[in-house]
Design a protein around this motif. Structure first.
Motif: not given
Length: 470
Positions: A211-216, A221-230
């Motif tokens: 998982n290479m994602s991170e918060v942001g 637009e309708g929520g908070e910055p987020a990572a992407v769980p797999l």
């Protein structure tokens, strides 16, 4: 592999063609070791003899996948769960040139999106037959399963991290599987997932999904910055196209919906498991009628050096048959021996392919038993056989046994050569350069196979039937 006789290493593989084993419709039943009641190998004594027809049928079905499995526990974790940033799933597969890898894992901040290769899968060998190595993320795509209407990624109330229960979203008006294409913005594939392939010895590969994602990575637009769980996912090794879904067609009823909407691969796995696994010939073998002893091997003891090694590693029963024939009528309790080597309907000796049958006749008296052994062809030193005591040919009242006795047959490990992934190992008979090629087994004992690889049950590969003459 223990080379006890250099002369044996020059013999041709029986899995290719065992001319050394003789000819005949169902096997070699002539000479001193024959089971027709003639000569030194025939049944002896005062009790009436009964003839039995024995058939060994290869019932292995065709398989869609060489391997099918689930990845669900991150490296370093002890419990299954989603894959969060900087964590990795890892699994190993066996494969041959021409094999490809496909997998599925949910884009966790979505309604029904998932990562997977296209319908061709990821080739595990290049065009020259060299194993693929390195980063293959550029072959991974983000797909829309077509099962649920999309909402803004990372903000939708019907997406897995926020929904109150599975299947709460509205149906997708387009029910086809397709590359994601809607009015929302998605991160590049490589910003969320990395997939690497590492070749290992024995035609095996380690697959790593990170998982290479991170918060942001997501800025809804309708929520908070987020990572992407797999999510946990399914993997298969295959040669067919479109092993799990077909682009542009309605989503299949195979569990893809549960994978893409809820991150649950178990329905996919339940459907894939019966279609995956080992398909193998059985080799020509040796059959023995005997008393209460253990003529071929003893479980937990080393191979006796009488030819079981050649049978189990190379599919050649000739040395074992010769050694057993020398014991007919002696203290071992063996009354007769034969080699079966020619499938029914064939004109030449050869392996028992799926759908084919070996058939032979034995004679026995009450109290006698049948033992036999045939190599599981796609292995290093595995063989089909009953327990060391064999199969009783008469019941407690002295009546001949009749019917399917497949449940009395086991897949045994001869303990003479280290096992490799079944069906792909380079030192297994169909692929090795010659007999006696593999490394020694560190556990020098005959035993039921238990090596960490997956095998079908013996009765799902070999059906054994005994029919007394009437």
């Amino acid at each position: 592999m223990k080379i006890r006789n250099r002369a044996l290493s020059a013999l041709p593989l029986v899995l290719t063609l065992a001319a050394a084993c003789g000819d005949g419709e169902g096997g070699d039943t002539t000479g001193a070791g024959g089971m027709g009641g003639e000569g030194a190998g025939g049944a002896a004594g005062g009790d009436a003899v009964t003839s039995f027809e024995v058939t060994l049928e290869n019932v292995t079905p065709a398989r869609a996948y060489r391997v099918a499995g689930v990845f669900n526990t991150a490296v370093g974790e002890s419990m299954p769960g989603p894959l969060f940033p900087e964590k990795s799933f890892e699994f190993r597969v066996g494969a041959l040139p021409g094999d490809r890898l496909s997998f599925t894992t949910m884009f966790g901040q979505s309604n029904d999106l998932f990562y997977a290769p296209d319908g061709a899968g990821i080739a595990l060998y290049d065009a020259s037959g060299k194993p693929v190595s390195g980063d293959v993320t550029d072959q991974v795509l983000l797909w829309d399963a077509g099962t649920e209407a999309n909402e803004e990624p990372g903000a939708g109330p019907n997406q897995a991290p926020r929904q109150s229960a599975p299947n709460t979203g509205a149906p997708d008006p387009d029910n086809t599987v397709r590359l994601v294409q809607d009015d929302y913005t998605y991160p590049a594939v490589e910003e969320v997932i990395q997939v690497t392939v590492t070749p290992e010895p024995g035609n095996e590969f380690t697959i790593r999904i990170t998982n290479m994602s991170e918060v942001g990575t997501l800025m809804p637009e309708g929520g908070e910055p987020a990572a992407v769980p797999l999510s946990p996912g399914l993997f298969v090794v295959h040669t067919m196209d479109d092993p799990l879904f077909t682009v542009g067609q309605a989503y299949p009823d195979n569990g893809l919906e549960a994978q893409a909407e809820d991150g649950n691969p178990m329905m996919l796995h339940e459907g894939a498991t019966p279609r995956a696994g080992l398909t193998s010939p059985a080799a020509p073998g040796v059959a023995v009628v005997h008393g209460s002893g253990a003529p071929l091997f003893e479980s937990g003891e080393a191979d006796r050096g009488k030819g079981l090694e050649m049978l189990a590693e190379d599919g050649n029963p000739s040395a074992l048959a010769e050694a057993l024939e020398a014991e007919v009528g002696g203290e071992s309790g063996i009354s007769s021996v034969l080699v079966y080597n020619t499938p029914v309907g064939a004109s030449m000796p050869g392996p028992l392919l799926p759908g084919a049958t070996f058939s032979f006749t034995v004679t026995a008296r009450p109290g006698e038993r049948l033992s036999f052994a045939s190599m599981l062809g796609q292995s290093n030193d595995l063989f089909f056989a009953p327990s060391e005591q064999g199969i009783a040919l008469f019941d407690a009242s002295g009546e001949p046994v009749s019917g399917d006795v497949s449940d009395q047959v086991t897949i045994w490990d001869a303990g003479t050569e280290a096992n490799q992934w079944p069906g792909v190992g380079p030192d297994q008979a169909p692929r090795q350069a010659g007999p006696q090629m593999g490394a020694d087994d560190p556990t020098d004992q005959v035993r039921p196979v238990d090596d960490g690889y997956l095998y079908p049950a013996s009765n799902q590969m070999l059906k054994v039937t005994i029919t007394p003459a009437r």
